[in-house]
Write a protein that holds these residues in place. Structure first.
Motif, PDB file in Angstrom:
ATOM      1  N   ARG A  89       0.819  -1.219   0.000  1.00  0.00           N
ATOM      2  CA  ARG A  89       0.000   0.000   0.000  1.00  0.00           C
ATOM      3  C   ARG A  89       0.851   1.267   0.000  1.00  0.00           C
ATOM      4  NH1 ARG A  89      -1.251  -2.945   4.154  1.00  0.00           N
ATOM      5  NH2 ARG A  89      -1.006  -1.277   5.688  1.00  0.00           N
ATOM      6  N   GLY A  90       1.951   1.222  -0.743  1.00  0.00           N
ATOM      7  CA  GLY A  90       2.822   2.384  -0.846  1.00  0.00           C
ATOM      8  C   GLY A  90       2.304   3.384  -1.860  1.00  0.00           C
ATOM      9  N   LYS A  94      -0.042   0.153  -7.143  1.00  0.00           N
ATOM     10  CA  LYS A  94      -1.457  -0.014  -7.467  1.00  0.00           C
ATOM     11  C   LYS A  94      -2.231  -0.477  -6.236  1.00  0.00           C
ATOM     12  CE  LYS A  94      -0.722  -1.189 -12.352  1.00  0.00           C
ATOM     13  NZ  LYS A  94      -0.892  -2.234 -13.392  1.00  0.00           N
ATOM     14  N   GLY A  95      -1.518  -1.116  -5.316  1.00  0.00           N
ATOM     15  CA  GLY A  95      -2.166  -1.618  -4.115  1.00  0.00           C
ATOM     16  C   GLY A  95      -2.816  -0.539  -3.274  1.00  0.00           C
ATOM     17  N   LEU A  96      -2.280   0.683  -3.316  1.00  0.00           N
ATOM     18  CA  LEU A  96      -2.887   1.778  -2.561  1.00  0.00           C
ATOM     19  C   LEU A  96      -4.293   2.056  -3.076  1.00  0.00           C
ATOM     20  CD1 LEU A  96      -2.227   3.841  -0.287  1.00  0.00           C
ATOM     21  CD2 LEU A  96      -1.677   5.461  -2.111  1.00  0.00           C
ATOM     22  N   TYR A 360      -4.619   4.004   5.997  1.00  0.00           N
ATOM     23  CA  TYR A 360      -4.563   2.711   5.308  1.00  0.00           C
ATOM     24  C   TYR A 360      -3.313   2.542   4.451  1.00  0.00           C
ATOM     25  CZ  TYR A 360      -6.220   5.015   0.971  1.00  0.00           C
ATOM     26  OH  TYR A 360      -6.347   5.813  -0.135  1.00  0.00           O
ATOM     27  N   ASP A 361      -2.491   3.553   4.340  1.00  0.00           N
ATOM     28  CA  ASP A 361      -1.265   3.443   3.545  1.00  0.00           C
ATOM     29  C   ASP A 361      -0.152   2.806   4.370  1.00  0.00           C
ATOM     30  OD1 ASP A 361       0.725   6.176   4.327  1.00  0.00           O
ATOM     31  OD2 ASP A 361      -1.298   6.010   5.107  1.00  0.00           O
ATOM     32  N   HIS A 362       0.888   2.353   3.685  1.00  0.00           N
ATOM     33  CA  HIS A 362       2.095   1.875   4.365  1.00  0.00           C
ATOM     34  C   HIS A 362       3.301   2.213   3.489  1.00  0.00           C
ATOM     35  CE1 HIS A 362       4.233  -0.093   7.498  1.00  0.00           C
ATOM     36  NE2 HIS A 362       4.674  -1.079   6.734  1.00  0.00           N
ATOM     37  N   LEU A 363       4.340   1.405   3.511  1.00  0.00           N
ATOM     38  CA  LEU A 363       5.629   1.762   2.914  1.00  0.00           C
ATOM     39  C   LEU A 363       5.888   1.128   1.557  1.00  0.00           C
ATOM     40  CD1 LEU A 363       7.897   1.483   6.080  1.00  0.00           C
ATOM     41  CD2 LEU A 363       6.736   3.506   5.196  1.00  0.00           C
ATOM     42  N   GLY A 364       4.924   0.361   1.027  1.00  0.00           N
ATOM     43  CA  GLY A 364       5.164  -0.257  -0.277  1.00  0.00           C
ATOM     44  C   GLY A 364       6.287  -1.259  -0.214  1.00  0.00           C
TER      45      GLY A 364
END
Length: 545
Positions: A89-90, A94-96, A360-364
Motif C-alpha cells: 500500500r505504498g 497499485k495496491g494503494l 490505510y497506507d504503508h511503505l510499499g
C-alpha cells in the motif's frame, strides 16, 4: 504510524487547577490554545431530545455478532489489506488504490453514506514530489550537413536530474570516462575545453588489467561513481552531461536482434549531493556510438580499448555536432485519496460530528521510512501498521450502522500518513463537516499487537471526560489502559488536536517488525483487535450520549 516527530506540549485536564491555569473552559475554544471540551451539558440536552426522536432507523439485516464471527471479519479484512497483492500500500503502488476501493465497498456495504465528494467517497488531493524545475523531455542530435535525429524519452534516453531553463543547444565533446585523478596523472579533460558544452561521458572506469595499473581498486571505485563524474564535469564548466554505458558493463543478455541489452538508468539525482542542476541524461550506447562514428570516423569501442591499453585519455571535440533538448517545467505528483463515509445522527445534537479515523497506507516496497537492514525491494505489508487499525475501523462502521445515533459519525481512512500525516492534514484544511461542529477525533493506528492486555491511549488529557469514560469502557473488555495525556504524536490525531479538537489515539505498542517486511498478518492478535473494537463501542456509547 509515521516516523515524523512532533513537539510535546499538553495539559492534563484531569487536574482542574492545571486546566484553569491553561485557560481551558468547558464548551469553549480559546483562540490560539489547545482547548479541552466537556460534553456534560450537551449530554443533558441530548438526553432530553432523545425522547422526541420520532424517526426510526431502517432494520439492519441479521448479523452474527459473536466473538468468533467478529474475529473472522477482522481477520478477513486485515489479511486482504496486508496481502502481497496490495504491494505494501505504498504511494507508488497499485495496491494503494486497491485498498481505497476495498474500503469504499466495505463502507457502502455497511450502510454508510458515501456519495460525499462529487458522488464518491474519495477526498482527493495531489501529493507533489520535491520541488522540481523540470526534466529533459526531448533530445535531438544535430550534425552539420545532416538531418537531425530525435531520441525518444524512455526508449532512447532517460533524464536523471532536474534542471532550470526551458531549452538548450550545445556543442559536444567526448570526454572518455570523465575522470580527473591528479595522483595517477590521468585526466580525461586534459587538452579539451568543455566550458559551456555538453560532454559525453562513459560510465564506470577504464579497465586496469590484472596488475591494477595507475589506479587502486578504491580509487577506481571513487572515480566510477556517477556523482563524482558529474561534479568533475561541472568543475570543468560543462553545461550538460550525456552518460553512456561502457562496453564491458552491458548486460550479458541479448535482444531478439542479437544486440547486447543496454538498460537505461531510472533515477533522480539530487542537488543535495553538491550537484548543480544541469541537464543530465543517460543515452543508449547505440546512439552515442553512431554519433561518434559519423563525426569522428572512429568506433566507440575502439576508443575505449585505446584508453584501456594506454591508460591515457582519448577525449575529443565533435566538430559540427550539437545536442539540443527541451525541458518541461513540471511538478510531478500523484492523486491520493482519503476514503470517507458517514452515519448521520438524529435529534438535537445531530449536527455534531465524531470522527473515527485510521490510515490505510504503508511503505510499499520499503525505501524511505523502512527500518529493514537490506534493500532487496521487499514488500512491507504493514499488517499492524496500519491494516489493523483499518480493519477495526471497518468493523466499527458495521456495528455502529446498526445502532441509533444522536451525533453524526464520520469514518475516514487516511492516505499518506507515512509520508507526514498528509491525509489528515488535508482533511483539516478542507473539512467535509466544519471543524467547529467536530466534537472528538478517535484514531486507530497499530492496534494489532495487544500484549498483556495493555492498550496505550494518547490524548487522555485533551478532554476532562476521557479518563473516566476510558476506565468504564475498558472494564467491559478487561483491558488495561496506559494513559498518555498529550494530544500530539506522529499519527493522524495530531492535526485535529492542533485545531483544538479533543483526540484519542489507540496503540498497542512498537515491536521488532515495525516498518519492516516481517510485519505480516500471522503475527497479529485478532482476539485483541476484537476486544479493542468492543472498547471503542463502549466508549462511543458514552461519547454519543
Amino acid at each position: 504510524m509515521s516516523q515524523v516527530a512532533f513537539k510535546e506540549r499538553s495539559v492534563d485536564c484531569r487536574d482542574p487547577q492545571a486546566a484553569d491555569a491553561a485557560g481551558l473552559r468547558p464548551l469553549a475554544f480559546l483562540p490560539g490554545r489547545r482547548a479541552c471540551r466537556t460534553w456534560f451539558a450537551l449530554g443533558l440536552l441530548a438526553a432530553t431530545a432523545a425522547a422526541a426522536v420520532a424517526a426510526e432507523l431502517p432494520a439492519a439485516p441479521p448479523r452474527d455478532d459473536s466473538n468468533s464471527a467478529t474475529e473472522e471479519r477482522l481477520k478477513r479484512d486485515v489479511e486482504y489489506l496486508s496481502s502481497d497483492e496490495l504491494e505494501g500500500r505504498g504511494l507508488k503502488t497499485k495496491g494503494l488504490d486497491l485498498a481505497a476501493e476495498f474500503i469504499a465497498r466495505k463502507f457502502q456495504a455497511a450502510g454508510l453514506r458515501s456519495d460525499l465528494y462529487q458522488g464518491t467517497p474519495y477526498h482527493e488531493f495531489r501529493l507533489y514530489s520535491a520541488a522540481r524545475s523540470g526534466a529533459v523531455q526531448s533530445l535531438r542530435m544535430e550534425i552539420e550537413g545532416s538531418e537531425a535525429q530525435t531520441l525518444a524519452p524512455g526508449d532512447d534516453f532517460t533524464s536523471l536530474m532536474v534542471t532550470t531553463g526551458k531549452a538548450f543547444r550545445l556543442p559536444v565533446v567526448f570526454a572518455g570516462y570523465g575522470i580527473t585523478d591528479p595522483e595517477s596523472g590521468y585526466d580525461d579533460y586534459a587538452g579539451v575545453d568543455v566550458r559551456g558544452k555538453a560532454v559525453i561521458v562513459l560510465r564506470h572506469a577504464p579497465f586496469q588489467g590484472p596488475a591494477g595499473r595507475n589506479h587502486s581498486a578504491r580509487e577506481a571505485g571513487h572515480h566510477a561513481y556517477i556523482h563524482t563524474k558529474l561534479r568533475n564535469a561541472q568543475a570543468h564548466g560543462a553545461a550538460a552531461v550525456l552518460l553512456c554505458t561502457d562496453q564491458r558493463h552491458l548486460t550479458g543478455a541479448t535482444s531478439a536482434q542479437g544486440a547486447a541489452v543496454d538498460p537505461l538508468l531510472e533515477v533522480e539525482l539530487s542537488a543535495e549531493l553538491g550537484l548543480k542542476p544541469l541537464p543530465v541524461v543517460h543515452c543508449r550506447r547505440s546512439w552515442i556510438s553512431r554519433w561518434i562514428q559519423q563525426v569522428l570516423g572512429k568506433n566507440l569501442e575502439e576508443l575505449e580499448q585505446r584508453i584501456d591499453a594506454t591508460q591515457g585519455p582519448a577525449s575529443s571535440e565533435l566538430p559540427g555536432a550539437k545536442v539540443a533538448g527541451e525541458v518541461a517545467v513540471v511538478r510531478p505528483g500523484r492523486i491520493v485519496r482519503n476514503v470517507v463515509g458517514v452515519l448521520e445522527g438524529q435529534g438535537a445534537t445531530a449536527d455534531e460530528t465524531i470522527i473515527i479515523g485510521a490510515h490505510y497506507d504503508h511503505l510499499g516496497r520499503g525505501g524511505w521510512g523502512s527500518l529493514a537492514l537490506s534493500d532487496k525491494d521487499e514488500i512491507h505489508n504493514g499488517a499492524d501498521d496500519n491494516a489493523s487499525g483499518t480493519a477495526v475501523l471497518l468493523e466499527l462502521a458495521r456495528s455502529l450502522a446498526r445502532r441509533e445515533r444522536r451525533r453524526r459519525i464520520l469514518f475516514i481512512a487516511f492516505a499518506a500518513e507515512e509520508l507526514g500525516l498528509y491525509g489528515s492534514k488535508r482533511y483539516v484544511q478542507d473539512p467535509l463537516i466544519p471543524l467547529d461542529q467536530t466534537v472528538a477525533m478517535l484514531n486507530l493506528d497499530m492496534v494489532g499487537r495487544l500484549r498483556e492486555d495493555r492498550l496505550t491511549v494518547y490524548g487522555t488529557g485533551t478532554a476532562q471526560e476521557w479518563p473516566l469514560w476510558l476506565a468504564q469502557a475498558a472494564s467491559a473488555s478487561a483491558l488495561r489502559i496506559v494513559p498518555e495525556p498529550s494530544g500530539f504524536g506522529p499519527s493522524d490525531h495530531a492535526p485535529f488536536y492542533e485545531r483544538g479538537i479533543p483526540v484519542l489515539h489507540f496503540f498497542t505498542g512498537f515491536h521488532p517488525e515495525y516498518h519492516r517486511p516481517e510485519d505480516d498478518a500471522e503475527r497479529l492478535n485478532i482476539p485483541g483487535m476484537r476486544r479493542i473494537t468492543q472498547l471503542l463501542m463502549e466508549l462511543l456509547e458514552r461519547l454519543d450520549r
